[in-house]
Design a protein around this motif. Structure first.
Motif, PDB file in Angstrom:
ATOM      1  N   VAL A  85     -72.788  60.006 -15.940  1.00 43.22           N
ATOM      2  CA  VAL A  85     -72.522  58.692 -15.370  1.00 43.22           C
ATOM      3  C   VAL A  85     -71.667  57.919 -16.364  1.00 43.22           C
ATOM      4  N   ASP A  86     -70.593  57.289 -15.880  1.00 42.67           N
ATOM      5  CA  ASP A  86     -69.712  56.576 -16.798  1.00 42.67           C
ATOM      6  C   ASP A  86     -70.391  55.326 -17.351  1.00 42.67           C
ATOM      7  N   GLY A  87     -69.842  54.801 -18.437  1.00 42.45           N
ATOM      8  CA  GLY A  87     -70.470  53.690 -19.141  1.00 42.45           C
ATOM      9  C   GLY A  87     -70.634  52.453 -18.294  1.00 42.45           C
ATOM     10  N   ARG A  88     -69.634  52.136 -17.458  1.00 42.57           N
ATOM     11  CA  ARG A  88     -69.720  50.952 -16.610  1.00 42.57           C
ATOM     12  C   ARG A  88     -70.866  51.084 -15.623  1.00 42.57           C
ATOM     13  N   THR A  89     -70.982  52.249 -14.999  1.00 44.94           N
ATOM     14  CA  THR A  89     -72.051  52.479 -14.033  1.00 44.94           C
ATOM     15  C   THR A  89     -73.416  52.353 -14.687  1.00 44.94           C
ATOM     16  N   THR A  90     -73.563  52.936 -15.866  1.00 43.46           N
ATOM     17  CA  THR A  90     -74.834  52.860 -16.596  1.00 43.46           C
ATOM     18  C   THR A  90     -75.197  51.409 -16.900  1.00 43.46           C
ATOM     19  N   GLU A  91     -74.231  50.632 -17.361  1.00 41.31           N
ATOM     20  CA  GLU A  91     -74.480  49.233 -17.703  1.00 41.31           C
ATOM     21  C   GLU A  91     -74.892  48.431 -16.479  1.00 41.31           C
ATOM     22  N   ILE A  92     -74.221  48.687 -15.346  1.00 37.40           N
ATOM     23  CA  ILE A  92     -74.520  47.916 -14.135  1.00 37.40           C
ATOM     24  C   ILE A  92     -75.890  48.281 -13.580  1.00 37.40           C
ATOM     25  N   GLN A  93     -76.227  49.568 -13.538  1.00 37.66           N
ATOM     26  CA  GLN A  93     -77.525  49.907 -12.951  1.00 37.66           C
ATOM     27  C   GLN A  93     -78.680  49.462 -13.856  1.00 37.66           C
ATOM     28  N   ARG A  94     -78.461  49.397 -15.147  1.00 33.52           N
ATOM     29  CA  ARG A  94     -79.483  48.831 -16.025  1.00 33.52           C
ATOM     30  C   ARG A  94     -79.652  47.335 -15.765  1.00 33.52           C
ATOM     31  N   LEU A  95     -78.538  46.647 -15.543  1.00 36.74           N
ATOM     32  CA  LEU A  95     -78.597  45.220 -15.220  1.00 36.74           C
ATOM     33  C   LEU A  95     -79.374  44.996 -13.926  1.00 36.74           C
ATOM     34  N   ILE A  96     -79.087  45.787 -12.901  1.00 36.20           N
ATOM     35  CA  ILE A  96     -79.796  45.631 -11.627  1.00 36.20           C
ATOM     36  C   ILE A  96     -81.288  45.853 -11.825  1.00 36.20           C
ATOM     37  N   GLY A  97     -81.650  46.916 -12.537  1.00 35.56           N
ATOM     38  CA  GLY A  97     -83.065  47.207 -12.771  1.00 35.56           C
ATOM     39  C   GLY A  97     -83.760  46.094 -13.525  1.00 35.56           C
ATOM     40  N   ARG A  98     -83.128  45.603 -14.602  1.00 30.83           N
ATOM     41  CA  ARG A  98     -83.721  44.492 -15.369  1.00 30.83           C
ATOM     42  C   ARG A  98     -83.937  43.266 -14.497  1.00 30.83           C
ATOM     43  N   SER A  99     -82.935  42.970 -13.684  1.00 33.24           N
ATOM     44  CA  SER A  99     -82.992  41.764 -12.854  1.00 33.24           C
ATOM     45  C   SER A  99     -84.132  41.842 -11.849  1.00 33.24           C
ATOM     46  N   LEU A 100     -84.323  43.001 -11.249  1.00 29.29           N
ATOM     47  CA  LEU A 100     -85.392  43.160 -10.265  1.00 29.29           C
ATOM     48  C   LEU A 100     -86.772  43.160 -10.931  1.00 29.29           C
ATOM     49  N   ARG A 101     -86.885  43.825 -12.065  1.00 32.52           N
ATOM     50  CA  ARG A 101     -88.192  43.869 -12.749  1.00 32.52           C
ATOM     51  C   ARG A 101     -88.631  42.494 -13.226  1.00 32.52           C
ATOM     52  N   ALA A 102     -87.671  41.598 -13.440  1.00 35.56           N
ATOM     53  CA  ALA A 102     -88.013  40.267 -13.937  1.00 35.56           C
ATOM     54  C   ALA A 102     -88.888  39.486 -12.976  1.00 35.56           C
ATOM     55  N   ILE A 103     -88.846  39.846 -11.686  1.00 33.50           N
ATOM     56  CA  ILE A 103     -89.637  39.076 -10.713  1.00 33.50           C
ATOM     57  C   ILE A 103     -90.767  39.912 -10.111  1.00 33.50           C
ATOM     58  N   VAL A 104     -91.029  41.089 -10.699  1.00 32.26           N
ATOM     59  CA  VAL A 104     -92.073  41.979 -10.191  1.00 32.26           C
ATOM     60  C   VAL A 104     -93.259  42.005 -11.145  1.00 32.26           C
ATOM     61  N   ASP A 105     -94.468  41.901 -10.593  1.00 32.54           N
ATOM     62  CA  ASP A 105     -95.685  42.132 -11.371  1.00 32.54           C
ATOM     63  C   ASP A 105     -95.997  43.625 -11.258  1.00 32.54           C
TER      64      ASP A 105
END
Length: 246
Positions: A85-105
């Protein structure tokens, strides 16, 4: 483009948004999310296990994967091969995951994993922000489906699992103007661009801002954040209305 005067819409207005839930028959927790000409298919899939490093901890996990289809942009984007997976894709999917986990218990989720897949069908700027905004809707649909399963023990309470909503929007400085929701043309012309990720209750999750051979001052930063908050508020209303009707 040298100023917001060249825009086809007011500089403080988001692009038209269309949301279609249950887009895939194979996965009811699927969302076709359109922001202007950007189109992202978001799906949330539940597994009854967690990554090995989380086993026995009594909590779940939420992660995301992001991909741009070859025809989503011109010139054609090469497919990722052999698990690379290219670097941009890795960075974006990590951002999405972090953002979603921030509002999940994660404890309320129990020992389950939810993967949110965000596949860009057409890219015209703001694919990561569209993925977060649409990904939250898919996640919410998946959690609601878990709650409706009478065989689960213990039962899942959506209000406990999802503590808030999350949405994301881009803002930028073009010439002397601060502009909300950048498409590709605007993003290319921006001296400064920023991605704003916030909860529905108005708390920040992440800010990504940078100057492109340019700098910005306190007043511009304040205006970037003001417009970002306005955009998030609009998106939060659209998310809630769509989920109420689904």
């Amino acid at each position: 483009m040298n100023s917001a005067a060249d825009l086809a819409r007011p500089h403080d207005q988001i692009r038209p948004v269309e949301i279609e839930c249950g887009y895939l028959e194979s996965n009811p927790a699927s969302v076709l999310y359109k922001s202007g000409k950007t189109i992202v298919l978001c799906t949330a899939s539940v597994e009854t296990n967690v990554p090995p490093w989380m086993e026995g901890r009594g909590k779940g996990w939420v992660t995301a994967e992001y991909n741009m289809l070859p025809g989503s942009t011109s010139p054609r984007k090469r497919r990722d091969r052999s698990g690379k997976v290219d670097g941009r894709t890795t960075e974006i999917q990590r951002l999405i995951g972090r953002s979603l986990r921030a509002i999940v218990d994660l404890h309320a989720l129990g020992e389950r994993s939810i993967t949110v897949d965000c596949d860009v069908l057409q890219a015209d700027g703001g694919t990561r922000t569209a993925s977060i905004t649409g990904g939250y809707i898919a996640l919410s649909l998946a959690v609601s489906q878990l709650a409706s399963n009478p065989e689960l023990d213990p039962a899942v309470d959506p209000a406990a699992v999802l503590r808030d909503s999350v949405a994301a929007i881009s803002v930028g400085v073009i010439g002397e103007d601060v502009v909300l929701d950048l498409d590709y043309k605007l993003d290319s012309a921006a001296d400064v661009d920023m991605n704003v990720i916030m909860t529905g209750s108005g708390r920040f999750i992440e800010l990504q801002g940078t100057g492109e051979e340019a700098t910005f001052d306190d007043a511009q930063l304040a205006e970037l954040l003001r417009l970002g908050k306005m955009g998030i508020a609009d998106l939060t209303q659209l998310q809630a209305a769509q989920l109420r009707s689904s």
